[in-house]
Design an enzyme around this catalytic site. Structure first.
Site, mmCIF file in Angstrom:
data_model
loop_
_atom_site.group_PDB
_atom_site.id
_atom_site.type_symbol
_atom_site.label_atom_id
_atom_site.label_comp_id
_atom_site.label_asym_id
_atom_site.label_seq_id
_atom_site.Cartn_x
_atom_site.Cartn_y
_atom_site.Cartn_z
ATOM 1 C CD GLU A 13 -2.711 -1.403 -0.065
ATOM 2 O OE1 GLU A 13 -3.040 -0.421 -0.754
ATOM 3 O OE2 GLU A 13 -2.974 -2.577 -0.397
ATOM 4 C CG HIS B 128 -1.170 0.922 -4.389
ATOM 5 N ND1 HIS B 128 -1.397 0.941 -5.742
ATOM 6 C CD2 HIS B 128 -1.547 -0.314 -3.973
ATOM 7 C CE1 HIS B 128 -1.874 -0.251 -6.120
ATOM 8 N NE2 HIS B 128 -1.972 -1.017 -5.072
HETATM 9 ZN ZN LIG Z 1 -2.478 -2.987 -5.057
#
Ligand SMILES: [Zn+2]
Length: 156
Positions: free
Chosen positions: A137, A140
């Site tokens: 994450e 991201h």
């Molecule tokens: Zn992802």
């Protein structure tokens, strides 16, 4: 319901904006993201995956059959990994890269700085599956997708 956007949408490959303060709109977005994460059966979801340019991710994992892997609901706000140890190779998928798996390097032990919903910043030390999802994450939020970091650029 918000929809998960997929590669090569440019919102996924741009570093997200720092959140200066958790306020009502941010809390509302978290609730909307929860619905999306459950609907798509994800273990994590970042705000830019639903088109919102904010350094915000949510994580949760529940499986009655493998309870030692379960992760209670966690919100990442402006997360910053400050230490990583014990690299290993693993395979991962991503809601923004449907039906694909990539071989990537992760670290078993990490330390990060994170802001909680009361706007307090503190250090979290974690390992294993949760550490893996946090790395996914956090990537991201930095505009990095699995296809950018895959070993040998391999799409398994
Ligand atoms: Zn992802």
């Amino acid at each position: 319901m918000l929809k998960v956007i997929t590669y090569p949408n440019q919102k996924l490959t741009k570093k997200t904006k720092h959140i200066s303060r958790i306020n009502e709109p941010v809390l509302k977005l978290i609730e909307k993201m929860k619905i999306v994460m459950y609907e798509y059966h994800g273990v994590g979801l970042s705000a830019n995956q639903v088109g919102k340019n904010m350094a915000l991710s949510i994580i949760e994992y529940n499986d009655e059959n493998i309870s030692d892997k379960n992760i209670p609901f966690l919100v990442l706000v402006n997360p910053k990994i400050i230490k990583k140890e014990k690299p290993y190779l693993t395979t991962e998928g991503c809601l923004s890269l449907p039906k694909q798996e990539f071989k990537v390097e992760r670290y078993d032990k990490i330390e990060l700085l994170n802001t909680d919903l009361n706007n307090n910043r503190s250090k979290i030390k974690t390992n294993g599956f949760l550490a893996q999802i946090i790395q996914h994450e956090t990537d991201h939020l930095n505009g990095i997708l699995l296809c950018n970091i895959a070993i040998n650029n391999e799409n398994i």
